[in-house]
Design a protein around this motif. Structure first.
Motif, PDB file in Angstrom:
ATOM      1  N   ALA A 118       4.315  56.347  72.821  1.00 46.98           N
ATOM      2  CA  ALA A 118       4.943  57.626  72.479  1.00 46.98           C
ATOM      3  C   ALA A 118       6.460  57.522  72.439  1.00 46.98           C
ATOM      4  CB  ALA A 118       4.510  58.697  73.467  1.00 46.98           C
ATOM      5  N   SER A 119       7.027  56.610  73.223  1.00 46.18           N
ATOM      6  CA  SER A 119       8.483  56.471  73.251  1.00 46.18           C
ATOM      7  C   SER A 119       9.040  55.996  71.904  1.00 46.18           C
ATOM      8  CB  SER A 119       8.893  55.495  74.359  1.00 46.18           C
ATOM      9  OG  SER A 119       8.351  54.198  74.095  1.00 46.18           O
ATOM     10  N   TRP A 120       8.235  55.318  71.107  1.00 49.25           N
ATOM     11  CA  TRP A 120       8.672  54.871  69.785  1.00 49.25           C
ATOM     12  C   TRP A 120       8.812  56.040  68.817  1.00 49.25           C
ATOM     13  CZ3 TRP A 120       5.676  49.845  68.200  1.00 49.25           C
ATOM     14  CH2 TRP A 120       5.945  48.842  69.104  1.00 49.25           C
ATOM     15  N   LEU A 121       8.140  57.131  69.086  1.00 45.26           N
ATOM     16  CA  LEU A 121       8.126  58.267  68.175  1.00 45.26           C
ATOM     17  C   LEU A 121       8.981  59.437  68.642  1.00 45.26           C
ATOM     18  CD1 LEU A 121       4.294  58.249  67.484  1.00 45.26           C
ATOM     19  CD2 LEU A 121       6.093  57.187  66.118  1.00 45.26           C
ATOM     20  N   GLU A 122       9.766  59.262  69.692  1.00 43.16           N
ATOM     21  CA  GLU A 122      10.508  60.374  70.270  1.00 43.16           C
ATOM     22  C   GLU A 122      11.916  60.548  69.741  1.00 43.16           C
ATOM     23  OE1 GLU A 122      10.274  59.796  74.461  1.00 43.16           O
ATOM     24  OE2 GLU A 122       8.233  60.537  74.576  1.00 43.16           O
ATOM     25  N   GLY A 123      12.451  59.602  69.020  1.00 38.21           N
ATOM     26  CA  GLY A 123      13.828  59.701  68.535  1.00 38.21           C
ATOM     27  C   GLY A 123      13.978  60.784  67.483  1.00 38.21           C
ATOM     28  N   PRO A 124      15.195  61.311  67.293  1.00 40.78           N
ATOM     29  CA  PRO A 124      15.398  62.389  66.314  1.00 40.78           C
ATOM     30  C   PRO A 124      15.143  61.934  64.876  1.00 40.78           C
ATOM     31  CG  PRO A 124      17.500  61.665  67.224  1.00 40.78           C
ATOM     32  CD  PRO A 124      16.424  60.975  67.996  1.00 40.78           C
ATOM     33  N   ARG A 125      15.502  60.688  64.573  1.00 41.13           N
ATOM     34  CA  ARG A 125      15.285  60.183  63.215  1.00 41.13           C
ATOM     35  C   ARG A 125      13.795  60.029  62.910  1.00 41.13           C
ATOM     36  NH1 ARG A 125      17.900  54.643  60.838  1.00 41.13           N
ATOM     37  NH2 ARG A 125      17.545  55.127  58.649  1.00 41.13           N
ATOM     38  N   ARG A 155      12.069  63.415  62.537  1.00 38.55           N
ATOM     39  CA  ARG A 155      12.377  64.037  61.244  1.00 38.55           C
ATOM     40  C   ARG A 155      11.546  63.401  60.132  1.00 38.55           C
ATOM     41  NH1 ARG A 155      18.281  63.350  59.688  1.00 38.55           N
ATOM     42  NH2 ARG A 155      17.471  61.291  59.279  1.00 38.55           N
ATOM     43  N   ILE A 156      11.403  62.082  60.175  1.00 36.92           N
ATOM     44  CA  ILE A 156      10.609  61.380  59.162  1.00 36.92           C
ATOM     45  C   ILE A 156       9.142  61.778  59.264  1.00 36.92           C
ATOM     46  CG2 ILE A 156       9.761  59.105  58.473  1.00 36.92           C
ATOM     47  CD1 ILE A 156      12.546  58.013  59.186  1.00 36.92           C
ATOM     48  N   THR A 157       8.620  61.841  60.478  1.00 37.06           N
ATOM     49  CA  THR A 157       7.203  62.177  60.629  1.00 37.06           C
ATOM     50  C   THR A 157       6.916  63.626  60.256  1.00 37.06           C
ATOM     51  OG1 THR A 157       7.530  62.606  62.987  1.00 37.06           O
ATOM     52  CG2 THR A 157       6.717  60.421  62.363  1.00 37.06           C
ATOM     53  N   ARG A 158       7.925  64.498  60.348  1.00 37.54           N
ATOM     54  CA  ARG A 158       7.732  65.881  59.900  1.00 37.54           C
ATOM     55  C   ARG A 158       7.721  65.986  58.389  1.00 37.54           C
ATOM     56  NH1 ARG A 158      12.194  69.086  61.539  1.00 37.54           N
ATOM     57  NH2 ARG A 158      12.936  67.280  62.636  1.00 37.54           N
ATOM     58  N   LEU A 159       8.541  65.186  57.707  1.00 38.00           N
ATOM     59  CA  LEU A 159       8.668  65.289  56.260  1.00 38.00           C
ATOM     60  C   LEU A 159       7.687  64.405  55.497  1.00 38.00           C
ATOM     61  CD1 LEU A 159      12.556  65.328  55.987  1.00 38.00           C
ATOM     62  CD2 LEU A 159      10.987  67.259  55.869  1.00 38.00           C
ATOM     63  N   ALA A 173       4.583  66.088  53.533  1.00 34.19           N
ATOM     64  CA  ALA A 173       4.982  66.814  52.325  1.00 34.19           C
ATOM     65  C   ALA A 173       5.340  65.851  51.199  1.00 34.19           C
ATOM     66  CB  ALA A 173       6.158  67.725  52.634  1.00 34.19           C
ATOM     67  N   ALA A 174       6.015  64.758  51.533  1.00 36.82           N
ATOM     68  CA  ALA A 174       6.376  63.773  50.510  1.00 36.82           C
ATOM     69  C   ALA A 174       5.136  63.090  49.940  1.00 36.82           C
ATOM     70  CB  ALA A 174       7.320  62.738  51.102  1.00 36.82           C
ATOM     71  N   LEU A 175       4.191  62.754  50.799  1.00 39.80           N
ATOM     72  CA  LEU A 175       2.954  62.129  50.319  1.00 39.80           C
ATOM     73  C   LEU A 175       2.149  63.084  49.448  1.00 39.80           C
ATOM     74  CD1 LEU A 175       1.840  60.192  53.500  1.00 39.80           C
ATOM     75  CD2 LEU A 175       2.716  59.230  51.383  1.00 39.80           C
ATOM     76  N   LEU A 176       2.086  64.343  49.843  1.00 39.06           N
ATOM     77  CA  LEU A 176       1.362  65.324  49.046  1.00 39.06           C
ATOM     78  C   LEU A 176       2.025  65.532  47.694  1.00 39.06           C
ATOM     79  CD1 LEU A 176      -0.965  67.308  48.836  1.00 39.06           C
ATOM     80  CD2 LEU A 176       0.493  69.015  49.913  1.00 39.06           C
TER      81      LEU A 176
END
Length: 104
Positions: free
Chosen positions: A26-33, A36-40, A43-46
């Motif tokens: 989980a620590s690999w996925l906690e950074g702000p960058r 932001r990528i995992t949120r977007l 939508a980009a794939l769709l």
């Protein structure tokens, strides 16, 4: 390679990809960058899937047919804040009418 070998390899790769999602700390996925990528990313794939399925033709050519008009109709209905079922049925009706009229 036969079709069944290809299907089985794809199944194994899909399973390993899903398993990797559980193994990643989980620590690999906690950074702000990364967050932001995992949120977007969905939508980009769709959006990419919609474009390739709407305009994709054979031999790398763009195809303008009833699918594009259906996506345009769905976009207009979404901008008008129509109910989701109205959007789906409206886009399907536009595509059906255009195909019936011979604009495939």
């Amino acid at each position: 390679m036969t079709m069944w070998v290809t299907v089985l390899v794809a199944c194994v790769l899909a399973y390993l990809t899903k398993l990797a999602g559980f193994i990643v700390p989980a620590s690999w996925l906690e950074g702000p960058r990364i967050s932001r990528i995992t949120r977007l990313l969905p939508a980009a794939l769709l959006a990419g899937l919609i474009v390739t399925q709407t305009l994709g033709g054979t031999e790398g050519r763009l195809v303008f047919d009833a699918r594009l008009a259906a996506v345009a109709a769905a976009t207009v209905l979404l901008l008008l804040r129509a109910n989701f079922l109205i959007v789906v049925f409206g886009a399907a009706a536009v595509a059906a009418l255009l195909r019936y009229a011979g604009w495939s």
